[in-house]
Scaffold this active site. Structure first.
Site, PDB file in Angstrom:
ATOM      1  N   ASN A  29       6.843 -12.232   0.356  1.00  0.00           N
ATOM      2  CA  ASN A  29       7.234 -13.232   0.448  1.00  0.00           C
ATOM      3  C   ASN A  29       7.709 -13.852  -1.755  1.00  0.00           C
ATOM      4  O   ASN A  29       8.655 -14.233  -1.953  1.00  0.00           O
ATOM      5  CB  ASN A  29       6.211 -14.165   0.765  1.00  0.00           C
ATOM      6  CG  ASN A  29       4.566 -14.464   0.599  1.00  0.00           C
ATOM      7  OD1 ASN A  29       4.559 -13.425   0.039  1.00  0.00           O
ATOM      8  ND2 ASN A  29       3.881 -15.196   1.038  1.00  0.00           N
ATOM      9  N   PRO A  53       6.068  -1.941  -3.526  1.00  0.00           N
ATOM     10  CA  PRO A  53       6.773  -3.096  -3.364  1.00  0.00           C
ATOM     11  C   PRO A  53       6.706  -3.801  -1.679  1.00  0.00           C
ATOM     12  O   PRO A  53       6.804  -2.064  -1.105  1.00  0.00           O
ATOM     13  CB  PRO A  53       8.172  -3.370  -3.864  1.00  0.00           C
ATOM     14  CG  PRO A  53       8.504  -2.600  -4.171  1.00  0.00           C
ATOM     15  CD  PRO A  53       7.032  -1.806  -4.720  1.00  0.00           C
ATOM     16  N   SER A  54       6.669  -4.242  -1.154  1.00  0.00           N
ATOM     17  CA  SER A  54       7.139  -4.173   0.377  1.00  0.00           C
ATOM     18  C   SER A  54       8.208  -3.543   0.693  1.00  0.00           C
ATOM     19  O   SER A  54       9.312  -4.178  -0.339  1.00  0.00           O
ATOM     20  CB  SER A  54       7.148  -5.848   1.163  1.00  0.00           C
ATOM     21  OG  SER A  54       7.340  -5.938   2.178  1.00  0.00           O
ATOM     22  N   GLU A  55       9.138  -2.697   2.034  1.00  0.00           N
ATOM     23  CA  GLU A  55      10.170  -2.043   2.054  1.00  0.00           C
ATOM     24  C   GLU A  55      10.789  -3.580   1.870  1.00  0.00           C
ATOM     25  O   GLU A  55      12.291  -3.683   2.352  1.00  0.00           O
ATOM     26  CB  GLU A  55       9.853  -1.289   3.132  1.00  0.00           C
ATOM     27  CG  GLU A  55       9.414  -1.929   4.853  1.00  0.00           C
ATOM     28  CD  GLU A  55       7.604  -1.986   4.774  1.00  0.00           C
ATOM     29  OE1 GLU A  55       7.438  -2.273   5.091  1.00  0.00           O
ATOM     30  OE2 GLU A  55       7.422  -1.219   3.991  1.00  0.00           O
ATOM     31  N   LEU A  56      10.686  -4.491   2.670  1.00  0.00           N
ATOM     32  CA  LEU A  56      11.128  -5.829   3.051  1.00  0.00           C
ATOM     33  C   LEU A  56      11.899  -6.323   2.102  1.00  0.00           C
ATOM     34  O   LEU A  56      13.108  -7.803   1.775  1.00  0.00           O
ATOM     35  CB  LEU A  56      10.274  -6.612   3.588  1.00  0.00           C
ATOM     36  CG  LEU A  56       9.773  -6.239   4.922  1.00  0.00           C
ATOM     37  CD1 LEU A  56       9.477  -7.072   6.243  1.00  0.00           C
ATOM     38  CD2 LEU A  56      11.220  -6.038   5.872  1.00  0.00           C
ATOM     39  N   SER A 106      -1.001  -8.726   4.483  1.00  0.00           N
ATOM     40  CA  SER A 106      -1.578  -9.260   5.976  1.00  0.00           C
ATOM     41  C   SER A 106      -2.674  -8.585   6.212  1.00  0.00           C
ATOM     42  O   SER A 106      -3.027  -7.255   5.992  1.00  0.00           O
ATOM     43  CB  SER A 106      -0.411  -8.734   7.053  1.00  0.00           C
ATOM     44  OG  SER A 106      -0.902  -7.403   6.715  1.00  0.00           O
ATOM     45  N   GLU A 108      -4.171  -6.791   8.820  1.00  0.00           N
ATOM     46  CA  GLU A 108      -4.287  -5.781   9.363  1.00  0.00           C
ATOM     47  C   GLU A 108      -3.630  -4.866   7.966  1.00  0.00           C
ATOM     48  O   GLU A 108      -4.216  -3.522   8.371  1.00  0.00           O
ATOM     49  CB  GLU A 108      -2.922  -5.527  10.302  1.00  0.00           C
ATOM     50  CG  GLU A 108      -3.314  -6.139  11.819  1.00  0.00           C
ATOM     51  CD  GLU A 108      -5.342  -5.943  12.507  1.00  0.00           C
ATOM     52  OE1 GLU A 108      -5.087  -4.423  12.609  1.00  0.00           O
ATOM     53  OE2 GLU A 108      -5.639  -6.556  12.872  1.00  0.00           O
ATOM     54  N   GLU A 127      -5.900  -9.514  -0.908  1.00  0.00           N
ATOM     55  CA  GLU A 127      -6.199 -11.202  -0.470  1.00  0.00           C
ATOM     56  C   GLU A 127      -4.988 -10.937   0.233  1.00  0.00           C
ATOM     57  O   GLU A 127      -3.963 -10.668   0.492  1.00  0.00           O
ATOM     58  CB  GLU A 127      -5.458 -11.677  -1.769  1.00  0.00           C
ATOM     59  CG  GLU A 127      -4.960 -13.132  -2.009  1.00  0.00           C
ATOM     60  CD  GLU A 127      -3.274 -13.370  -2.462  1.00  0.00           C
ATOM     61  OE1 GLU A 127      -2.892 -14.538  -2.779  1.00  0.00           O
ATOM     62  OE2 GLU A 127      -3.114 -13.121  -3.587  1.00  0.00           O
ATOM     63  N   CYS A 161       0.668 -17.755   1.532  1.00  0.00           N
ATOM     64  CA  CYS A 161      -0.584 -17.693   1.901  1.00  0.00           C
ATOM     65  C   CYS A 161      -1.787 -18.344   2.102  1.00  0.00           C
ATOM     66  O   CYS A 161      -2.995 -18.965   2.153  1.00  0.00           O
ATOM     67  CB  CYS A 161      -1.454 -16.406   0.940  1.00  0.00           C
ATOM     68  SG  CYS A 161      -1.761 -17.486  -0.469  1.00  0.00           S
TER      69      CYS A 161
END
Length: 203
Positions: A29, A53-56, A106, A108, A127, A161
């Protein structure tokens, strides 16, 4: 305000100076903002860093690598790895050469990263978001409280968050302002106060 940022940066540098290779797994985000917050202190402390980084949301972190190259950061000091979590994040977290792992994202995924790092007993900073409450006292301006609660909860589509998705309301306020209508579901309660102002309390 500036002095507080400097103090936080100095604390992070002193904390990280004991490590050689620092791994940060970045959220989707705020990828660039969070990457710079985490990577800058590590580099200032003399660590090399791996940023996954996030793959998104990888593009801004790749741009960060180009900027670092342009300003003369030596090759290999900051390394960007773009793959899916199971292919990159987990192996990097478990790698014996990684001294410190940090992750924002997240719950999970945080559990999986902690499990990957556990066999080496390496320090992990997580975090994982959560519930950030707005505390509503009995002398509150309820219209302002609602305005800022809604802003905090739904700003950036709620992808934050610190989203204010929970209200802690002083019992005196509820006694002085009886609820005219009450609705309960599995996830939230709604109070309609004085027939005009809706408060949302996430359980």
């Amino acid at each position: 305000m500036f002095s507080s940022y400097v103090l936080v940066l100095l604390i992070l540098i002193l904390t990280l100076k004991h490590y050689t290779l620092y791994l940060y797994l970045c959220c989707r985000n705020y990828p660039l903002l969070m990457a710079t917050w985490k990577v800058a202190p590590a580099l200032a402390a003399g660590c090399t860093a791996v940023l996954k980084p996030s793959e998104l949301a990888s593009v801004t972190c790749l741009e960060l690598a180009d900027i670092c190259k342009e300003v003369g950061l030596p090759s290999g000091v900051l390394n960007i790895v773009t793959r899916l979590g199971p292919d990159a994040g987990a192996p990097l977290s478990a790698h014996p050469d990684v001294d410190k792992v940090a992750f924002t994202g997240s719950f999970e995924t945080g559990k999986k990263i902690m499990a990957s790092a556990a066999p080496m007993v390496k320090p992990v900073t997580l975090e994982l978001g959560g519930k950030s409450p707005i505390v509503v006292f009995d002398d509150v301006d309820i219209d302002k409280a609602v305005e800022w609660t809604l802003f905090g909860c739904f700003w950036t589509n709620g992808q934050i968050c610190s989203a204010t998705s929970r209200l802690l309301i002083h019992v005196n306020y509820l006694l002085l302002n009886p609820c005219h209508r009450y609705y309960n579901s599995a996830s939230c309660c709604f109070w309609l106060i004085n027939n005009s102002t809706t408060c949302i309390v996430t359980l």
